[in-house]
Design a protein around this motif. Sequence first.
Motif, PDB file in Angstrom:
ATOM      1  N   VAL A  32      -2.284   1.413   5.602  1.00 38.33           N
ATOM      2  CA  VAL A  32      -1.868   1.421   7.002  1.00 38.33           C
ATOM      3  C   VAL A  32      -2.816   0.478   7.723  1.00 38.33           C
ATOM      4  O   VAL A  32      -4.003   0.770   7.870  1.00 38.33           O
ATOM      5  CB  VAL A  32      -1.930   2.842   7.606  1.00 38.33           C
ATOM      6  CG1 VAL A  32      -1.532   2.809   9.068  1.00 38.33           C
ATOM      7  CG2 VAL A  32      -1.050   3.801   6.810  1.00 38.33           C
ATOM      8  N   ASN A  33      -2.307  -0.684   8.108  1.00 41.00           N
ATOM      9  CA  ASN A  33      -3.109  -1.673   8.811  1.00 41.00           C
ATOM     10  C   ASN A  33      -2.745  -1.586  10.282  1.00 41.00           C
ATOM     11  O   ASN A  33      -1.641  -1.924  10.685  1.00 41.00           O
ATOM     12  CB  ASN A  33      -2.848  -3.079   8.263  1.00 41.00           C
ATOM     13  CG  ASN A  33      -3.727  -4.106   8.933  1.00 41.00           C
ATOM     14  OD1 ASN A  33      -3.477  -4.478  10.069  1.00 41.00           O
ATOM     15  ND2 ASN A  33      -4.742  -4.572   8.223  1.00 41.00           N
ATOM     16  N   THR A  53       5.262  -3.215  -0.633  1.00 44.95           N
ATOM     17  CA  THR A  53       6.415  -3.454   0.231  1.00 44.95           C
ATOM     18  C   THR A  53       6.140  -2.906   1.628  1.00 44.95           C
ATOM     19  O   THR A  53       5.679  -1.770   1.767  1.00 44.95           O
ATOM     20  CB  THR A  53       7.674  -2.781  -0.344  1.00 44.95           C
ATOM     21  OG1 THR A  53       7.887  -3.271  -1.675  1.00 44.95           O
ATOM     22  CG2 THR A  53       8.898  -3.049   0.505  1.00 44.95           C
ATOM     23  N   ILE A  54       6.434  -3.696   2.643  1.00 44.71           N
ATOM     24  CA  ILE A  54       6.252  -3.235   4.015  1.00 44.71           C
ATOM     25  C   ILE A  54       7.315  -2.193   4.337  1.00 44.71           C
ATOM     26  O   ILE A  54       8.510  -2.478   4.268  1.00 44.71           O
ATOM     27  CB  ILE A  54       6.337  -4.413   5.010  1.00 44.71           C
ATOM     28  CG1 ILE A  54       5.166  -5.367   4.777  1.00 44.71           C
ATOM     29  CG2 ILE A  54       6.334  -3.901   6.453  1.00 44.71           C
ATOM     30  CD1 ILE A  54       5.225  -6.628   5.613  1.00 44.71           C
ATOM     31  N   MET A  55       6.874  -0.992   4.660  1.00 42.87           N
ATOM     32  CA  MET A  55       7.790   0.083   5.037  1.00 42.87           C
ATOM     33  C   MET A  55       8.168  -0.026   6.504  1.00 42.87           C
ATOM     34  O   MET A  55       9.317   0.211   6.867  1.00 42.87           O
ATOM     35  CB  MET A  55       7.145   1.453   4.774  1.00 42.87           C
ATOM     36  CG  MET A  55       6.853   1.730   3.314  1.00 42.87           C
ATOM     37  SD  MET A  55       5.892   3.253   3.080  1.00 42.87           S
ATOM     38  CE  MET A  55       6.896   4.478   3.885  1.00 42.87           C
ATOM     39  N   GLN A  56       7.175  -0.329   7.327  1.00 45.68           N
ATOM     40  CA  GLN A  56       7.393  -0.485   8.767  1.00 45.68           C
ATOM     41  C   GLN A  56       6.446  -1.554   9.286  1.00 45.68           C
ATOM     42  O   GLN A  56       5.319  -1.674   8.817  1.00 45.68           O
ATOM     43  CB  GLN A  56       7.116   0.812   9.516  1.00 45.68           C
ATOM     44  CG  GLN A  56       8.098   1.910   9.248  1.00 45.68           C
ATOM     45  CD  GLN A  56       7.829   3.095  10.160  1.00 45.68           C
ATOM     46  OE1 GLN A  56       7.421   2.949  11.296  1.00 45.68           O
ATOM     47  NE2 GLN A  56       8.052   4.280   9.636  1.00 45.68           N
ATOM     48  N   LEU A  65       3.968   3.451  15.222  1.00 47.53           N
ATOM     49  CA  LEU A  65       4.738   3.581  13.989  1.00 47.53           C
ATOM     50  C   LEU A  65       4.593   5.000  13.465  1.00 47.53           C
ATOM     51  O   LEU A  65       3.515   5.583  13.523  1.00 47.53           O
ATOM     52  CB  LEU A  65       4.226   2.599  12.925  1.00 47.53           C
ATOM     53  CG  LEU A  65       4.307   1.120  13.246  1.00 47.53           C
ATOM     54  CD1 LEU A  65       3.704   0.303  12.108  1.00 47.53           C
ATOM     55  CD2 LEU A  65       5.734   0.697  13.500  1.00 47.53           C
ATOM     56  N   TYR A  66       5.671   5.541  12.945  1.00 48.11           N
ATOM     57  CA  TYR A  66       5.662   6.852  12.306  1.00 48.11           C
ATOM     58  C   TYR A  66       6.158   6.663  10.886  1.00 48.11           C
ATOM     59  O   TYR A  66       7.133   5.945  10.653  1.00 48.11           O
ATOM     60  CB  TYR A  66       6.602   7.826  13.024  1.00 48.11           C
ATOM     61  CG  TYR A  66       6.181   8.146  14.432  1.00 48.11           C
ATOM     62  CD1 TYR A  66       5.283   9.171  14.675  1.00 48.11           C
ATOM     63  CD2 TYR A  66       6.678   7.422  15.497  1.00 48.11           C
ATOM     64  CE1 TYR A  66       4.898   9.468  15.972  1.00 48.11           C
ATOM     65  CE2 TYR A  66       6.301   7.708  16.793  1.00 48.11           C
ATOM     66  CZ  TYR A  66       5.411   8.728  17.019  1.00 48.11           C
ATOM     67  OH  TYR A  66       5.031   9.015  18.296  1.00 48.11           O
ATOM     68  N   GLY A  67       5.514   7.306   9.937  1.00 43.22           N
ATOM     69  CA  GLY A  67       5.975   7.192   8.561  1.00 43.22           C
ATOM     70  C   GLY A  67       5.585   8.412   7.750  1.00 43.22           C
ATOM     71  O   GLY A  67       4.558   9.039   8.006  1.00 43.22           O
TER      72      GLY A  67
END
Length: 115
Positions: A32-33, A53-56, A65-67
């Motif tokens: 998480v950057n 892979t970029i999720m968001q 962002l929420y994940g």
Amino acid sequence: MIIQPTLTTTRDREMEVVMSRANAFVNQVFVVNVNGGDPSGVGESVIVDPEGTIMQQARGGEEILYGVLDLDRVTQARRYGTFGINKPWSQLKDQRGILAYPMFGGASFQPPEWS
């Protein structure tokens, strides 16, 4: 999970996103950057999965962002490889004792215990 707080105010944000993806892939963990938003930073925070892979990805400016980070995906990537192919740490396991790093006092490569 690796949390990388940053405060990029310049146009090189894209390179930091590339590094986040590479760190996720190599370490097979979520990254998480978090980058500061306007007016301090350029935004574009990212959540990257263990396969790189970029999720968001946030847009420029301020955004939240929420994940959901399914830690079983870390186990799966480490067991079966990234995309079912690449297992960077176990592929380097045969190099144990061969690779030496003079800049670190001759320290040698030691793969993680989980490889």
